[in-house]
Scaffold this active site. Structure first.
Site, mmCIF file in Angstrom:
data_model
loop_
_atom_site.group_PDB
_atom_site.id
_atom_site.type_symbol
_atom_site.label_atom_id
_atom_site.label_comp_id
_atom_site.label_asym_id
_atom_site.label_seq_id
_atom_site.Cartn_x
_atom_site.Cartn_y
_atom_site.Cartn_z
ATOM 1 N N LEU A 208 -45.050 -45.055 -51.780
ATOM 2 C CA LEU A 208 -45.134 -46.303 -52.350
ATOM 3 C C LEU A 208 -43.778 -46.402 -52.814
ATOM 4 C CD1 LEU A 208 -48.232 -46.256 -54.403
ATOM 5 C CD2 LEU A 208 -47.804 -47.852 -52.327
ATOM 6 N N HIS A 209 -43.007 -47.671 -52.567
ATOM 7 C CA HIS A 209 -41.859 -47.972 -53.408
ATOM 8 C C HIS A 209 -41.411 -49.372 -53.537
ATOM 9 C CE1 HIS A 209 -40.397 -48.521 -49.308
ATOM 10 N NE2 HIS A 209 -39.293 -49.157 -49.620
ATOM 11 N N ARG A 210 -42.173 -50.157 -52.870
ATOM 12 C CA ARG A 210 -41.911 -51.599 -52.930
ATOM 13 C C ARG A 210 -42.099 -52.332 -54.504
ATOM 14 N NH1 ARG A 210 -39.027 -53.377 -48.460
ATOM 15 N NH2 ARG A 210 -39.763 -52.303 -46.719
ATOM 16 N N ASP A 282 -46.100 -48.556 -47.839
ATOM 17 C CA ASP A 282 -45.419 -49.865 -47.925
ATOM 18 C C ASP A 282 -44.105 -49.874 -47.485
ATOM 19 O OD1 ASP A 282 -43.901 -48.528 -50.066
ATOM 20 O OD2 ASP A 282 -44.792 -49.803 -51.798
#
Length: 364
Positions: A208-210, A282
Site C-alpha cells: 500500500l502506498h497510494r 495499489d
C-alpha cells in the site's frame, strides 16, 4: 546517435536496464549509439545501493542530480534546473524518459525547450483519474513527446484520440516484463520465508502506498482490519512503504496473521509474489507482474492505467469498497479466480523493438 536516458525512481531503472543492455548488443554489431544515464534523484532510496545495480545488472548512472524530496512543485523545479544544466554540459540528439514519475514530465519539458526530441517509453497509458499526480505527468509528457513507445493497444488508441500521428506510435510491449522474464529463474527466497515458516500458495502479499489508502488514519485502519480479518487463514506479508510506516506506527494494528516487514529487493519481493496465493496492492507495476506470473491480484484502486491487466490478466479493481473487497476474497478463497492471458508483446523483447525502431528513425 547520442542519447540521454532519464531515471527518476527505482522502477525506472528496472525499465531502462533491458534498453541499455540492447544498446550495448547493437554497438557490438557495428552500430554507434552513445548514451548517458541520468538519475534525477527524485526518489532517494536506500535500496538503490551497489547490490541493487549488481543484482539486476543495471549500469550505474553517469550523473545524479540529487533532487531528493519536496513538494510536487519543488521537485519539478529542482529537476528542471538540474536537467537543464546537464543538457548544457552534455548535449544530445534525443532524451528518453520512461514511466510517469515527476522526472518524466520535468525532463521532457526541459528537453523540448532546448529543441531536443523526446522518446517516451510507456507512452499513452491513462487512468482517467486526475487526482493522481502520475496522470498529470502522463498527459503533459505525451503532449510534448516525439516518439511514443507503447505497452498495449489501449495506449495506442489513447494517443490516436489525442491526434498523435500513427507513424510516431510504436507498439513495442512492456520493458518491465523484459526484466521480470530475464530474472524469473534468479528469484530468491527472502530470509523471512524461513522465519515465518511460509509455504507456497499459503500466504498473501500486500503493498500500500497510494495517498487515498494510506494518508488518512481511519481509512488505513479500516482497510487493513478488513483484509486481515478476511484473510485470517493466511499469513499476510506486508512490506511497508516509508509513507505508510509513519501512519501505521500510531495505529497499533496488531493481527496475528499480519506481518510487517521492511521493503525487499527485486528478486526477493518477486519470489514472494510468484509463490503467493494472492496479492493485494495499489501499485500499477505489480498488477503487470502478477498478470505475467498468473497470480490473483486484488487492486485497491478505483481505476487503472493498465486495463489489459483486468481484461486479460489476473487483476480485479476493488478500490477501498468493503463490499467489493469481500466479494473478491470470496472468489479468491473459493478458487474461482480467473486465469491470466498474457497481453500481446509482453514477451521479453520490448527493449529490442525499441532500439530497433531508434536505429530505423536515426538511420544508423
Amino acid at each position: 546517435m547520442n542519447m540521454t536516458i532519464v531515471a527518476g525512481a527505482r522502477p525506472n531503472f528496472m525499465k531502462i536496464a533491458p534498453i541499455i543492455e540492447t544498446i550495448k548488443q547493437k554497438n557490438t554489431q557495428g552500430f554507434n549509439i552513445k548514451y548517458r544515464l541520468v538519475h534525477t534523484g527524485q526518489h532517494y532510496d536506500k535500496n538503490l545501493s551497489a547490490t541493487f545495480f549488481e543484482e539486476l545488472n543495471i549500469p550505474f548512472p553517469d550523473s545524479n542530480l540529487e533532487v531528493k524530496s519536496g513538494t510536487q512543485a519543488q521537485q519539478t523545479a529542482a529537476i528542471m534546473v538540474g536537467f537543464e544544466r546537464e543538457l548544457q554540459q552534455h548535449p544530445c540528439d534525443l532524451v528518453m524518459v520512461v514511466g510517469d514519475v515527476t522526472s518524466t514530465m520535468a525532463c521532457t519539458i526541459v528537453a523540448k525547450k532546448a529543441s531536443i526530441k523526446v522518446a517516451h517509453v510507456e507512452a499513452g497509458i491513462r487512468s482517467g483519474d486526475m487526482k493522481m499526480p502520475e496522470e498529470i505527468n502522463r498527459i503533459v509528457t505525451d503532449s510534448l513527446t516525439d516518439y511514443f513507445f507503447t505497452t498495449s493497444t489501449y495506449a495506442n488508441n489513447n494517443l490516436k484520440r489525442l491526434g498523435v500521428m500513427e507513424n510516431n506510435i510504436f507498439f513495442v510491449g512492456n520493458v518491465m516484463i523484459d526484466t521480470l522474464l530475464k530474472n524469473e529463474n534468479r528469484l530468491k527466497k527472502p530470509l523471512i520465508w524461513k522465519d515465518l515458516n511460509l509455504k507456497k500458495k499459503h500466504y498473501l502479499v500486500m503493498t500500500l502506498h497510494r495517498p487515498n489508502n494510506v494518508d488518512e488514519a481511519s481509512q488505513l485502519k479500516n482497510l487493513i482490519t478488513q483484509i486481515a480479518t478476511l484473510g485470517k487463514d493466511f499469513s499476510i506479508i506486508f512490506p511497508v512503504h516509508p509513507r505508510t510506516k509513519k501512519l501505521l506506527q500510531g495505529l497499533k494494528l496488531n493481527f496475528e496473521n499480519l506481518h510487517y516487514i521492511e521493503p525487499l529487493g527485486y528478486l526477493e519481493f518477486n519470489y514472494l509474489v510468484k509463490n503467493a496465493f494472492g496479492v493485494l496492492t495499489d501499485s500499477g507495476g505489480i498488477t503487470e507482474e502478477t498478470t505475467v506470473m498468473n497470480v490473483p491480484c486484488i487492486t485497491l484502486r478505483d481505476s487503472t492505467e493498465r486495463p489489459e491487466t483486468c481484461e486479460l490478466g489476473t487483476n480485479v479493481l476493488v478500490g477501498n469498497d468493503t463490499f467489493k473487497i469481500e466479494a473478491a476474497f470470496e472468489d479468491l478463497l473459493s478458487g474461482n479466480w480467473k486465469q491470466s492471458n498474457i497481453p500481446q508483446l509482453w514477451d521479453g523483447k520490448a527493449a529490442e523493438r525499441i532500439v530497433n525502431h531508434l536505429v530505423e528513425i536515426y538511420k544508423l
